[in-house]
Design a protein around this motif. Structure first.
Motif, short mmCIF file in Angstrom:
data_model
loop_
_atom_site.label_atom_id
_atom_site.label_comp_id
_atom_site.label_asym_id
_atom_site.label_seq_id
_atom_site.Cartn_x
_atom_site.Cartn_y
_atom_site.Cartn_z
N GLU A 336 36.26 44.15 -44.63
CA GLU A 336 35.32 43.45 -43.75
C GLU A 336 33.91 43.99 -44.00
OE1 GLU A 336 35.12 43.90 -39.19
OE2 GLU A 336 36.64 42.37 -39.46
N ILE A 337 32.91 43.10 -43.94
CA ILE A 337 31.51 43.51 -43.93
C ILE A 337 31.06 43.35 -42.48
CG2 ILE A 337 29.18 43.03 -44.78
CD1 ILE A 337 31.03 44.24 -46.88
N ALA A 338 31.09 44.45 -41.74
CA ALA A 338 30.88 44.39 -40.28
C ALA A 338 29.52 43.80 -39.94
CB ALA A 338 31.02 45.80 -39.69
N GLN A 339 28.49 44.14 -40.71
CA GLN A 339 27.13 43.67 -40.37
C GLN A 339 27.07 42.13 -40.39
OE1 GLN A 339 27.92 46.05 -42.58
NE2 GLN A 339 26.26 47.51 -42.94
N ALA A 350 31.98 45.25 -52.51
CA ALA A 350 32.67 46.49 -52.92
C ALA A 350 31.65 47.59 -53.16
CB ALA A 350 33.50 46.22 -54.17
N VAL A 351 30.51 47.23 -53.76
CA VAL A 351 29.44 48.22 -54.00
C VAL A 351 28.98 48.81 -52.67
CG1 VAL A 351 27.03 48.48 -54.72
CG2 VAL A 351 28.62 47.21 -56.17
N LYS A 352 28.82 47.92 -51.69
CA LYS A 352 28.33 48.37 -50.36
C LYS A 352 29.32 49.35 -49.72
CE LYS A 352 26.58 46.18 -46.10
NZ LYS A 352 25.22 45.74 -46.41
N VAL A 357 31.46 55.29 -48.87
CA VAL A 357 32.55 56.22 -49.20
C VAL A 357 31.99 57.42 -49.98
CG1 VAL A 357 34.69 56.47 -50.55
CG2 VAL A 357 34.31 54.41 -49.18
N LYS A 358 31.11 57.14 -50.94
CA LYS A 358 30.52 58.23 -51.74
C LYS A 358 29.61 59.09 -50.88
CE LYS A 358 30.93 58.45 -55.91
NZ LYS A 358 31.97 59.21 -56.68
N MET A 376 37.84 45.75 -55.31
CA MET A 376 37.95 47.09 -54.74
C MET A 376 38.70 48.06 -55.66
SD MET A 376 36.19 47.18 -51.96
CE MET A 376 36.78 48.49 -50.87
N PRO A 377 39.96 47.79 -56.07
CA PRO A 377 40.61 48.75 -56.97
C PRO A 377 39.90 48.86 -58.32
CG PRO A 377 42.01 46.83 -56.62
CD PRO A 377 40.87 46.71 -55.68
#
Ligand code: GCU
Length: 621
Positions: A336-339, A350-352, A357-358, A376-377
């Protein structure tokens, strides 16, 4: 070097070839495709008028009132009560809920439609229609004919387009999508996430020769010892290549140019077993996510992929990556992209998500509670982030129903088929927090065995149940006897007691296996500050993480191997209706739906930084 290997069709080594029913075309990124993403048209159809007539009988194929047939409007007197027109646009890929307020809570059928012109294809080529995922039940029609149906909201599927059906221009593609929930589906009726419906991932035409490389799996042979292979300069890469149909000849070739591997196999049947030797391999690792270009071909069909070679195993109560003990600094993520209050579905999404995560200094993600989109994977592969991926066998599934087991098994196979070449994926999870019973343990342990039979290059787990006996948190869930690691969801200090209960908590497990916290977390409304005792304040969540981290540091089982706290970002859930702090959001995110990092984010980040530093100094036990 030409190496003629008699091929054969059967169960190969530790690999069960994916069954004929499973015709997923993997790695469409590496193939000749035409995207059908973009603006489609829609009809909302809560009464299923497009599928059933007024007596509620399924409409015949050529029924003018069927929504898969374009309305015929030649004369003024012509009659129709359906149509797909510009004022009703819908974005594909994308859940429907986030595209217009009329869809927010909608559960039912939506018809999608778009036209497309046939791609340029050679005579001996076929065109396939590929969907990255559609939630939940999908019926696909082209020019008034049904191509097929698929169930399952989070795995890919494709249909071959009969040559005689494909028109040069203006092909009428109609897709019926229904996301109603049912007790005998996977997932079942109750989940703690939003039931986003629709064509939620990419749609594309895939142009392929009549016979093509449909699926493959290549990975380090997990039986070899890494140190021995390094000493002897002899690595074995094993696996298989599966064609889309039976053949009586022809050449399957596997090339890994950087490893100077060029192997040919005489094809007979629909599969060949692969066994490659390499003197030296740069192993895929979290600190060095090395990916090799792999080129697999059958006659004129060539598919390219980027694959990392690594070994993952359990050794006693430790997890080893390439023979080295690892600690999983994880975080759980919903797709999900909550924003933007929507399903994630793109490379940019996925970049976002991996950016956060990083920033957290995590080295692992738990993609909950269902297979996420393929970006994602693949991104995890390139970033060196380890992945736990899962099928949505969640909570109170109908465990006694054999049909339901088949649905779960199909989703497991589809997940493994799509991602079996992703080095970052180290754990297949067969479910989450399923209530203990003999029927349930039979159901779940069968899925564990199935996963291990399909793929012996990964670990298998599930989020197990904890129970509380005489003041001790005890992990003796019978399913733990089958999984490779013992994973548990615990919320000590949120659901029951307060965070300081962690100071005196006692934990025990009957399993001498890696002990992993697959969930722990507390809610907080981003920006709400108060004393730490105030529920839903950022200070409360911060306190929770401080106490949990102190607990795992000071009084936790020695086989503690890592955690993936719940959860990276606030996410939508119809179960969360506290009018002050939730309003349809689960607030356990470390980041809220505006992208604001809560105080607890920095507590976990500090813990992970410390671990990273200790590992760099080599003084982590
Ligand atoms: C459970 C469940 C999650 C849920 C979480 C919560 O552990 O696995 O899906 O969101 O608890 O209560 O927030």
């Amino acid at each position: 070097m030409k190496n003629l290997v008699i091929s054969f069709i059967c169960f190969l080594g530790g690999y069960l070839l994916v069954t004929a029913q499973d015709n997923i075309i993997i790695n469409t990124e590496g193939r000749n495709t035409v995207s059908l993403n973009g603006i489609w048209h829609y009809i909302i159809d809560p009464y299923e008028t497009g599928f059933y007539d007024y007596r509620f009988k399924e409409r015949r194929e050529n029924d003018a009132g069927a929504y898969w047939n374009a309305p015929v409007l030649k004369e003024k007197t012509d009659w129709t009560e359906h149509g797909f027109k510009d004022p009703y646009p819908i974005q594909v890929p994308g859940d429907w809920n986030s595209q217009d307020r009329i869809f927010t809570y909608y559960e039912g059928t939506v018809w999608y439609q778009r036209s497309f012109d046939a791609p340029k294809v050679k005579k001996a080529e076929d065109v396939y229609l590929y969907f990255g995922a559609v939630n939940y039940e999908t019926h696909v029609y082209l020019n008034g004919k049904k191509l097929g149906m698929h169930k399952g909201g989070f795995t890919p599927f494709n249909f071959k387009i009969p040559k005689e059906l494909l028109q040069k221009t203006n092909n009428n593609l109609v897709v019926r999508v229904n996301n109603n929930r049912y007790p005998d589906e996977i997932p079942t009726v109750n989940t703690d996430w939003w039931n986003y419906g629709g064509i939620t991932r990419d749609v594309k035409l895939v142009i392929l020769p009549e016979t093509f490389v449909q699926q493959y799996h290549l990975q380090l042979d997990q039986k070899q010892d890494i140190l021995t292979a390094q000493k002897k300069k002899r690595f074995t890469i094993s696996g298989w290549v599966k064609l889309n149909q039976l053949v009586t000849g022809g050449k399957v070739s596997v090339q890994i140019p950087e490893l100077n591997i060029y192997e040919d196999y005489e094809a007979s049947g629909d599969s060949v077993k692969i066994a490659l030797q390499a003197k030296k391999i740069e192993l895929w690792d979290t600190n060095n996510p090395k990916l090799y270009e792999v080129i697999i071909s059958y006659n004129t069909d060539v598919v390219k992929d980027k694959i990392g070679f690594r070994k993952i195993e359990v050794y006693g109560d430790k997890i080893l990556l390439n023979g080295r003990q690892i600690f999983l600094r994880g975080i759980s993520i919903h797709e999900e992209i909550a924003q933007e209050v929507r399903r994630a579905h793109s490379k940019q999404d996925a970049v976002k998500l991996f950016g956060y995560v990083k920033e957290l200094h995590a080295n692992m993600v738990r993609l909950a509670h269902y297979p996420h989109n393929e970006y994602m994977p693949r991104m995890a592969d390139s970033l060196g982030i380890l992945v736990w991926t899962e099928i949505p066998v969640y909570w109170t599934i109908d465990f006694g129903n054999q049909e339901v087991y088949k649905k779960a098994e199909t989703q497991l196979k589809e997940m493994i088929t799509r991602d079996c070449n992703r080095a970052s994926v180290i754990i297949w999870s067969v479910g989450n927090e399923t209530p203990v019973s003999d029927t349930r343990t039979t159901f779940m342990s069968s899925l564990v065995k199935e996963a291990k039979q399909l793929d012996d290059t990964r670990l298998v787990s599930a989020a197990l149940e904890v129970h509380y006996i005489d003041g001790v948190n005890y992990v003796d869930d019978p399913l733990g006897a089958y999984t490779d690691i013992v994973s548990l969801n615990e919320y000590l200090g949120w659901y029951g007691a307060l965070p300081d209960a962690c100071k005196t908590a006692k934990w025990e497990t009957k399993y001498n296996k890696p002990f992993f916290i697959s969930e722990t977390g507390a809610g907080a409304k981003g920006g709400f500050h108060d004393v730490k005792e105030m529920r839903f304040s950022e200070e409360f969540q911060q306190w929770y993480y401080q106490e949990q981290i102190a607990m795992v540091k000071n009084n936790f089982p020695d086989n503690y191997t890592g955690l993936s706290p719940w959860i990276l970002m606030d996410f939508r859930s119809p179960r969360r209706n506290n009018p002050e702090y939730q309003e349809g959001w689960n607030r356990k995110g470390l980041i809220d739906d505006k992208g604001h990092k809560k105080l607890a984010f920095y507590v976990l980040q500090q813990y992970y930084k410390e671990i990273e530093e200790q590992e760099k100094q080599g003084d982590r036990k």
